[in-house]
Design a protein around this motif. Structure first.
Motif, mmCIF file in Angstrom:
data_model
loop_
_atom_site.group_PDB
_atom_site.id
_atom_site.type_symbol
_atom_site.label_atom_id
_atom_site.label_comp_id
_atom_site.label_asym_id
_atom_site.label_seq_id
_atom_site.Cartn_x
_atom_site.Cartn_y
_atom_site.Cartn_z
ATOM 1 N N PRO A 183 0.813 -1.221 0.000
ATOM 2 C CA PRO A 183 0.000 0.000 0.000
ATOM 3 C C PRO A 183 0.850 1.277 0.000
ATOM 4 O O PRO A 183 1.950 1.297 0.545
ATOM 5 N N CYS A 184 0.322 2.338 -0.628
ATOM 6 C CA CYS A 184 1.018 3.632 -0.672
ATOM 7 C C CYS A 184 0.783 4.382 0.639
ATOM 8 O O CYS A 184 -0.322 4.345 1.178
ATOM 9 N N SER A 185 1.812 5.098 1.125
ATOM 10 C CA SER A 185 1.674 5.711 2.448
ATOM 11 C C SER A 185 0.880 7.018 2.437
ATOM 12 O O SER A 185 0.067 7.255 3.326
ATOM 13 N N VAL A 186 1.077 7.878 1.443
ATOM 14 C CA VAL A 186 0.371 9.182 1.443
ATOM 15 C C VAL A 186 -1.088 8.995 1.005
ATOM 16 O O VAL A 186 -2.012 9.543 1.610
ATOM 17 N N GLY A 187 -1.298 8.237 -0.057
ATOM 18 C CA GLY A 187 -2.661 7.859 -0.445
ATOM 19 C C GLY A 187 -3.381 8.821 -1.377
ATOM 20 O O GLY A 187 -4.388 8.450 -1.960
ATOM 21 N N VAL A 188 -2.921 10.061 -1.494
ATOM 22 C CA VAL A 188 -3.452 10.972 -2.520
ATOM 23 C C VAL A 188 -2.283 11.439 -3.388
ATOM 24 O O VAL A 188 -1.127 11.393 -2.966
ATOM 25 N N GLU A 189 -2.582 11.896 -4.601
ATOM 26 C CA GLU A 189 -1.543 12.279 -5.542
ATOM 27 C C GLU A 189 -0.750 13.481 -5.029
ATOM 28 O O GLU A 189 -1.205 14.210 -4.147
ATOM 29 N N SER A 190 0.410 13.700 -5.686
ATOM 30 C CA SER A 190 1.316 14.767 -5.253
ATOM 31 C C SER A 190 0.664 16.150 -5.319
ATOM 32 O O SER A 190 -0.257 16.387 -6.093
ATOM 33 N N THR A 191 1.197 17.059 -4.509
ATOM 34 C CA THR A 191 0.884 18.481 -4.643
ATOM 35 C C THR A 191 1.431 18.952 -5.982
ATOM 36 O O THR A 191 2.577 18.655 -6.315
ATOM 37 N N VAL A 192 0.622 19.671 -6.778
ATOM 38 C CA VAL A 192 1.118 20.235 -8.049
ATOM 39 C C VAL A 192 1.212 21.747 -7.880
ATOM 40 O O VAL A 192 0.208 22.413 -7.594
ATOM 41 N N LEU A 193 2.442 22.276 -8.030
ATOM 42 C CA LEU A 193 2.699 23.706 -7.838
ATOM 43 C C LEU A 193 3.292 24.272 -9.125
ATOM 44 O O LEU A 193 4.322 23.790 -9.598
ATOM 45 N N THR A 194 2.655 25.303 -9.683
ATOM 46 C CA THR A 194 3.270 25.939 -10.850
ATOM 47 C C THR A 194 4.166 27.090 -10.388
ATOM 48 O O THR A 194 3.817 27.841 -9.466
ATOM 49 N N LEU A 195 5.330 27.191 -11.022
ATOM 50 C CA LEU A 195 6.275 28.267 -10.707
ATOM 51 C C LEU A 195 6.349 29.258 -11.864
ATOM 52 O O LEU A 195 7.232 30.109 -11.917
ATOM 53 N N VAL A 196 5.412 29.151 -12.792
ATOM 54 C CA VAL A 196 5.304 30.135 -13.872
ATOM 55 C C VAL A 196 4.420 31.252 -13.329
ATOM 56 O O VAL A 196 3.262 31.033 -13.015
ATOM 57 N N GLY A 197 4.995 32.453 -13.189
ATOM 58 C CA GLY A 197 4.270 33.539 -12.507
ATOM 59 C C GLY A 197 4.343 33.315 -11.009
ATOM 60 O O GLY A 197 5.269 32.660 -10.510
ATOM 61 N N LYS A 198 3.353 33.851 -10.264
ATOM 62 C CA LYS A 198 3.348 33.661 -8.803
ATOM 63 C C LYS A 198 3.137 32.186 -8.488
ATOM 64 O O LYS A 198 2.290 31.546 -9.110
ATOM 65 N N PRO A 199 3.875 31.633 -7.500
ATOM 66 C CA PRO A 199 3.688 30.215 -7.173
ATOM 67 C C PRO A 199 2.226 29.937 -6.805
ATOM 68 O O PRO A 199 1.640 30.648 -5.998
ATOM 69 N N ARG A 200 1.651 28.903 -7.448
ATOM 70 C CA ARG A 200 0.222 28.617 -7.239
ATOM 71 C C ARG A 200 -0.009 27.114 -7.215
ATOM 72 O O ARG A 200 0.476 26.388 -8.077
ATOM 73 N N ILE A 201 -0.757 26.676 -6.193
ATOM 74 C CA ILE A 201 -1.095 25.253 -6.078
ATOM 75 C C ILE A 201 -2.241 24.944 -7.039
ATOM 76 O O ILE A 201 -3.319 25.522 -6.940
ATOM 77 N N LEU A 202 -1.990 24.018 -7.976
ATOM 78 C CA LEU A 202 -3.036 23.605 -8.909
ATOM 79 C C LEU A 202 -3.765 22.375 -8.383
ATOM 80 O O LEU A 202 -4.904 22.122 -8.733
ATOM 81 N N ARG A 203 -3.041 21.589 -7.571
ATOM 82 C CA ARG A 203 -3.663 20.420 -6.942
ATOM 83 C C ARG A 203 -2.999 20.241 -5.579
ATOM 84 O O ARG A 203 -1.781 20.104 -5.498
ATOM 85 N N PRO A 204 -3.778 20.255 -4.477
ATOM 86 C CA PRO A 204 -3.157 20.083 -3.159
ATOM 87 C C PRO A 204 -2.800 18.623 -2.908
ATOM 88 O O PRO A 204 -3.408 17.724 -3.490
ATOM 89 N N GLY A 205 -1.807 18.388 -2.046
ATOM 90 C CA GLY A 205 -1.377 17.020 -1.754
ATOM 91 C C GLY A 205 -0.653 16.975 -0.431
ATOM 92 O O GLY A 205 -0.846 17.838 0.438
ATOM 93 N N GLY A 206 0.229 15.988 -0.293
ATOM 94 C CA GLY A 206 0.909 15.743 0.979
ATOM 95 C C GLY A 206 1.816 16.875 1.419
ATOM 96 O O GLY A 206 2.012 17.100 2.612
ATOM 97 N N THR A 229 1.984 20.533 1.997
ATOM 98 C CA THR A 229 0.880 21.482 2.142
ATOM 99 C C THR A 229 1.289 22.916 1.803
ATOM 100 O O THR A 229 2.481 23.248 1.745
ATOM 101 N N LYS A 230 0.266 23.760 1.617
ATOM 102 C CA LYS A 230 0.480 25.201 1.399
ATOM 103 C C LYS A 230 1.346 25.760 2.523
ATOM 104 O O LYS A 230 2.302 26.504 2.290
ATOM 105 N N GLU A 231 1.017 25.357 3.760
ATOM 106 C CA GLU A 231 1.744 25.858 4.932
ATOM 107 C C GLU A 231 3.229 25.470 4.836
ATOM 108 O O GLU A 231 4.113 26.287 5.133
ATOM 109 N N MET A 232 3.515 24.253 4.412
ATOM 110 C CA MET A 232 4.912 23.789 4.309
ATOM 111 C C MET A 232 5.643 24.539 3.191
ATOM 112 O O MET A 232 6.806 24.927 3.343
ATOM 113 N N LEU A 233 4.975 24.761 2.060
ATOM 114 C CA LEU A 233 5.601 25.465 0.930
ATOM 115 C C LEU A 233 5.916 26.906 1.320
ATOM 116 O O LEU A 233 6.983 27.441 0.996
ATOM 117 N N GLU A 234 4.985 27.543 2.049
ATOM 118 C CA GLU A 234 5.164 28.956 2.407
ATOM 119 C C GLU A 234 6.329 29.170 3.366
ATOM 120 O O GLU A 234 6.938 30.233 3.371
#
Ligand code: AMP
Ligand code: MG
Length: 346
Positions: free
Chosen positions: A174-197, A199-204
């Motif tokens: 079994p996979c440990s996180v269980g949901v797909e990766s966080t997808v973050l675009t770095l083109v322009g202002k950093p923006r989460i397109l899909r949240p994942g393991g 988190t926004k708080e960790m990236l900031e």
């Protein structure tokens, strides 16, 4: 085609070396990662990548993520590496964070669905890393499910969807996180397109303010263009109606009890995906405790597996909403999509 299965623990090197050759030869290999199982092909071979879309029934306009085995592999895939990407890679790679930036010329258009950017991630799972090394190329991989269904978090889930459609499955448990990766675009202002393991708080903490794309928690409005094409497609849906109750946990429990009784009176088979906090609220009802509301990562780890467990077995799956902070954002993103945004708040 016959799908061969290797146990990633007992047949370690045999399995990954063979699967690496299959990738190089243009075949398809499902492999475990810490997020969900991926369906991989040679990311530099457009024809091999096209087979992924066919096996999954994936819409052609939904781009794929390239998986690499070391940070420096990114150099060949992006036009250059921006400073914030370097800091994020040092903080979170290997791990469940996908970064998007302007692509280099070697990326086939099948990978990016014609976009001029490409998504890249270095997974943490040992089998995934061993496979990428054995293949010697970046591996393009979406989740290894039929498009629209919940993502697979075990080799059994992959087999249920992909038997006879792909060459190899590496079974890593079994996979440990269980949901797909966080997808973050770095083109322009950093923006989460899909949240994942990750988190926004960790990236900031690493790069300062990070935006969250509005499509993360609501359906696209008419005329709105999806920043991440995957967000506009039907997603994660089991063969059952999914209903999400939101509010305080007491409110949620009372909504679910009421709706469960109504559905049951109509002859519908029901299951509740409950939490430690509401364990005693659903007396005499079918309930499966899938995690702890204060630790949303425990809910992420179980969600897809629970949706598959009851798919086709019940008529209605009642689920509890959680606050959209930390990994709760990823949980709500998947749950709301699985429910087709069917939410009850009173
Ligand atoms: P999956 O392969 O199922 O994990 O989905 C990958 C997700 O990343 C989908 O939501 C894609 O739309 C998104 N994605 C991949 N590449 C890009 C890109 N270049 N720009 C925007 N979104 C992307
Ligand atoms: Mg997917």
């Amino acid at each position: 085609m016959t799908t061969e299965i290797f146990n990633a623990k007992t047949q370690k090197e045999n399995g990954t070396n063979y699967a690496g050759r299959v990738i190089r030869a243009g075949g398809l290999v499902a492999f475990p990662t810490e997020t969900v199982y991926g369906l991989g092909a040679n990311g530099l071979d457009g024809e091999a990548v096209a087979k992924i879309f066919e096996a999954k029934g994936r819409p052609q306009d939904n781009p794929l993520i390239l998986h690499v085995a070391k940070k420096s592999d990114v150099k060949a895939l992006w036009r250059h590496i921006p400073d914030n990407a370097k800091r994020l890679m040092d903080a979170f790679w290997p791990g469940p964070l996908t970064l998007i930036f302007v692509k280099s010329d070697i990326i086939p258009e099948e990978v990016t669905a014609g976009l001029d950017t490409v998504a890249v991630r270095m997974p943490e799972h040992k089998t995934a890393l061993a496979l990428i090394r054995a293949a010697g190329v970046p591996i393009a991989a979406p989740s290894a499910n039929i498009s629209g269904r919940p993502s697979p978090t075990t080799a059994e889930h992959v087999l249920a969807d992909m038997d006879g459609r792909i060459d190899v499955i590496l079974d890593g448990g079994p996979c440990s996180v269980g949901v797909e990766s966080t997808v973050l675009t770095l083109v322009g202002k950093p923006r989460i397109l899909r949240p994942g393991g990750i988190t926004k708080e960790m990236l900031e903490q690493i790069i300062g303010e990070v935006e969250v794309d509005p499509s993360v928690l609501r359906p696209l409005r008419e005329g709105e263009v999806a920043a991440s094409p995957g967000m506009k497609h039907k997603h994660y849906a089991p063969d059952a109606e999914v209903v999400v109750a939101v509010g305080s946990w007491r409110r949620i429990a009372s909504i679910i009890c009421r709706e469960y009784e109504i559905a049951e009176a109509m002859g519908k088979r029901c299951i509740i995906l409950g939490t430690e906090q509401t364990r005693t609220c659903y007396h005499g009802m079918n309930c499966d405790i899938i995690g702890n509301r204060d630790l949303p990562q425990t809910l992420c780890a179980e969600l897809f597996s629970a949706l598959r467990r009851y798919s086709g077995k019940v008529d209605v799956i009642f689920a509890e909403g959680v606050p959209e902070t930390d990994q709760g954002l990823a949980y709500m993103n998947r749950l709301l999509r699985a429910s087709g945004f069917t939410v009850l708040d009173k």
